[in-house]
Write an enzyme that holds these catalytic residues in place. Structure first.
Site, PDB file in Angstrom:
ATOM      1  N   LYS A 143     -21.036 -19.769  -9.419  1.00  0.00           N
ATOM      2  CA  LYS A 143     -20.246 -19.689 -10.647  1.00  0.00           C
ATOM      3  C   LYS A 143     -18.828 -19.237 -10.329  1.00  0.00           C
ATOM      4  CE  LYS A 143     -21.009 -19.960 -15.196  1.00  0.00           C
ATOM      5  NZ  LYS A 143     -21.938 -20.858 -15.884  1.00  0.00           N
ATOM      6  N   TYR A 197       0.859  -1.181   0.000  1.00  0.00           N
ATOM      7  CA  TYR A 197       0.000   0.000   0.000  1.00  0.00           C
ATOM      8  C   TYR A 197       0.898   1.234   0.000  1.00  0.00           C
ATOM      9  CZ  TYR A 197      -4.373   2.495   0.796  1.00  0.00           C
ATOM     10  OH  TYR A 197      -5.462   3.317   0.660  1.00  0.00           O
ATOM     11  N   ASP A 237     -27.379 -15.671 -17.008  1.00  0.00           N
ATOM     12  CA  ASP A 237     -28.794 -15.596 -16.630  1.00  0.00           C
ATOM     13  C   ASP A 237     -29.421 -14.242 -16.959  1.00  0.00           C
ATOM     14  OD1 ASP A 237     -28.522 -18.162 -15.770  1.00  0.00           O
ATOM     15  OD2 ASP A 237     -28.702 -17.747 -13.635  1.00  0.00           O
ATOM     16  N   ASN A 248     -33.186 -28.678 -16.695  1.00  0.00           N
ATOM     17  CA  ASN A 248     -32.908 -28.915 -15.274  1.00  0.00           C
ATOM     18  C   ASN A 248     -33.981 -28.275 -14.405  1.00  0.00           C
ATOM     19  OD1 ASN A 248     -30.641 -30.510 -14.611  1.00  0.00           O
ATOM     20  ND2 ASN A 248     -29.259 -28.942 -15.406  1.00  0.00           N
ATOM     21  N   GLY A 273     -33.987 -20.970 -28.100  1.00  0.00           N
ATOM     22  CA  GLY A 273     -33.613 -19.773 -27.363  1.00  0.00           C
ATOM     23  C   GLY A 273     -32.120 -19.559 -27.395  1.00  0.00           C
ATOM     24  N   ASN A 321     -21.858 -27.196 -17.997  1.00  0.00           N
ATOM     25  CA  ASN A 321     -21.025 -26.129 -18.517  1.00  0.00           C
ATOM     26  C   ASN A 321     -19.710 -25.963 -17.773  1.00  0.00           C
ATOM     27  OD1 ASN A 321     -23.217 -25.716 -20.151  1.00  0.00           O
ATOM     28  ND2 ASN A 321     -23.349 -23.522 -19.812  1.00  0.00           N
ATOM     29  N   ASP A 332     -24.546 -19.115 -21.040  1.00  0.00           N
ATOM     30  CA  ASP A 332     -25.785 -19.819 -21.375  1.00  0.00           C
ATOM     31  C   ASP A 332     -25.819 -20.189 -22.851  1.00  0.00           C
ATOM     32  OD1 ASP A 332     -26.667 -19.496 -18.746  1.00  0.00           O
ATOM     33  OD2 ASP A 332     -27.502 -17.528 -19.199  1.00  0.00           O
TER      34      ASP A 332
END
Length: 490
Positions: free
Chosen positions: A171, A116, A214, A365, A273, A395, A239
């Protein structure tokens, strides 16, 4: 009555029970749990006296209602006293799942002065003089933002940013566990496309990559495209691309098992999608024989006049024979079914109409498009997104290694070449000599996966090739408003 759904560790409970100290008591407990359709995973004696035994019985159930049924069944047994029920998933989440830990020791003034002030000022000035040094001298070198607006949380829909946080924490934990990547949840209290793009652009200097998660379609497509254009770090919508990579890897090995070539098979995809579109585009660019895309509009085909541009593109580039019937009808004679849509759309009888040595990837799922137990009666290879079934397409096989490779290569973008390289790496980890109908993808805990994917992505980043896009590929703003589609993400 036993449940027809599959028990899962995601609904695991531990029940503290007092039973009489006789030889049959514990046996009655496990029998009751089994008759209720749950699976006993542990039974521990925690205390006893001359007349009673206290046990902790842990079992997997199918959902919260099923857990209540199991507890009720145990409570109804003579002499049994249910004292406490603990939901093991909620216990795991208490206080969150990740934390910040310093990489350097701060034991004295000497170390503090270098980490620092005043020493840090010299590092700040060096980066001001050469901004590229931020990748070398800060957390940017190894840090990813996991960004969500909570508009499409798993298969649950628009729950908002706070409710999405447990997923983003998970995640981030997976990034660290499997890829050695430091990731942090960034949940945004806005679902405005312009605001999301602006916020991510503003925070990007601290990160070496952006993982979008998401975010509902069609906004997710536009957000990803605009951020890719604006930023000099990779932007990856898991996704879409993570799911497509894992499906291509699994299908590569499944086709090896049944002795078919991608160019010769007909694939039916349920769910056009985010995940489904990415899967189909990757398969098309790899030369798949034919695809029928199925969504709420039915089978997409050239005869339809009410399609938006994205679905129009799919209709014009798939479904060679113009099939226009229902989903079970589309399966007749098909070689492969890939579901990224909704549970319980098909029966075992529907799978029976598929071609010989059929392949079924039912990835919704927590409940797949078809019961895998029924599908296995008729298909040669069956995969799901569930961890309690063989051939889990998850994934986590892709994104930790993909980002590890991109960060190591100082990549500025994610490319299709990286996706194909990652899929090949995942498939090859299994080894052609080891694949069989129940092993088409490696375990998510296979320590070889992330390094292999990282190496493949790093090589693709350093030696890119040119892959022309399909003609008339729709822009991000033209992609459809769709129902939330399931992906292989945990």
């Amino acid at each position: 009555m036993a449940t027809t759904r599959l028990p899962s560790a995601g609904f695991s409970i531990t029940i503290r029970i007092a039973v009489p100290a006789d030889a049959s008591s514990i046996g009655r407990l496990t029998t009751s749990v089994g008759e209720a359709g749950a699976i006993v995973t542990a039974l521990d004696v925690v205390d006893s006296d001359p007349t009673n035994v206290i046990v902790d019985l842990t079992c997997d159930t199918a959902d919260a209602g099923h857990a209540d049924q199991v507890v009720d069944a145990l409570s109804a047994l003579d002499g049994v006293d249910v004292r406490k029920v603990s939901d093991r998933t909620f216990l795991l989440h208490l206080g969150g799942k990740i934390e910040v830990s310093p990489k350097v020791a701060l034991r004295n003034r000497d170390e503090l002065s270098r980490a620092y002030t005043p020493g840090v000022a010299r590092v700040c000035q060096a980066i001001a003089d050469n901004p590229a040094d931020a990748r070398r001298l800060t957390i940017k070198r190894n840090t990813v933002a996991v960004v969500s607006d909570g508009s499409a949380v798993l298969g649950l829909g628009n729950l908002g940013p706070a409710a999405s946080l447990p997923v983003m924490e998970g995640k981030a934990a997976l990034f660290k566990r499997f890829g050695g990547v430091d990731a942090w949840p960034v949940v945004l209290d806005t679902q405005d496309t312009d605001e999301i793009v602006a916020i991510v652009k503003a925070i990007a200097p601290a990160y070496g990559g952006i993982n979008l998660e998401d975010i509902a379609a069609p906004r997710c497509f536009e957000i990803e495209a605009r951020l890719r254009e604006a930023l000099d770090i990779p932007v990856f919508h898991d996704d879409q691309h993570g799911t497509a990579i894992c499906v291509l890897a699994a299908l590569t090995n499944a086709l090896r098992v049944v002795g078919k070539q991608l160019a010769d098979v007909r694939v039916v995809v349920s769910g056009a999608g985010a995940a489904g579109t990415a899967i189909m585009k990757l398969l098309l660019r790899q030369g798949v024989g034919d695809i029928i895309a199925y969504d709420r509009q039915g089978a997409l085909h050239r005869g339809q006049t009410d399609l938006n541009p994205a679905w129009r593109w799919l209709a014009e580039n798939t479904n060679r024979d113009g099939y226009s019937g229902d989903l079970p009808g589309a399966l007749a004679g098909a070689d492969v079914f890939i579901g990224v849509s909704a549970p319980n759309l098909l029966t075992g009888d529907d799978i029976a109409t598929m071609a010989k040595d059929a392949i079924v990837f039912a990835l919704a799922n927590p409940d797949p498009e078809v019961d895998p137990r029924e599908a296995r009666k008729h298909a040669a290879v069956v995969a799901t997104g569930r961890s309690d079934q063989p051939n889990q397409i998850n994934n986590v096989l892709a994104f930790p290694g993909v980002f590890r490779g991109m960060l190591d290569a100082h990549a500025e973008e994610f490319t299709e070449e990286m996706a194909i390289a990652a899929a090949r790496a995942i498939a090859d980890v299994v080894g052609e000599e080891k694949i069989n109908p129940t092993v088409i993808v490696p375990s998510v805990f296979d320590s070889r996966v992330a390094p292999a994917v990282a190496a493949a992505v790093r090589a693709a980043a350093q030696n890119p090739t040119t892959t022309p896009p399909p003609a008339a590929d729709p822009g991000p703003a033209d992609l459809p408003e769709i129902a939330a589609s399931a992906s292989a993400t945990p």
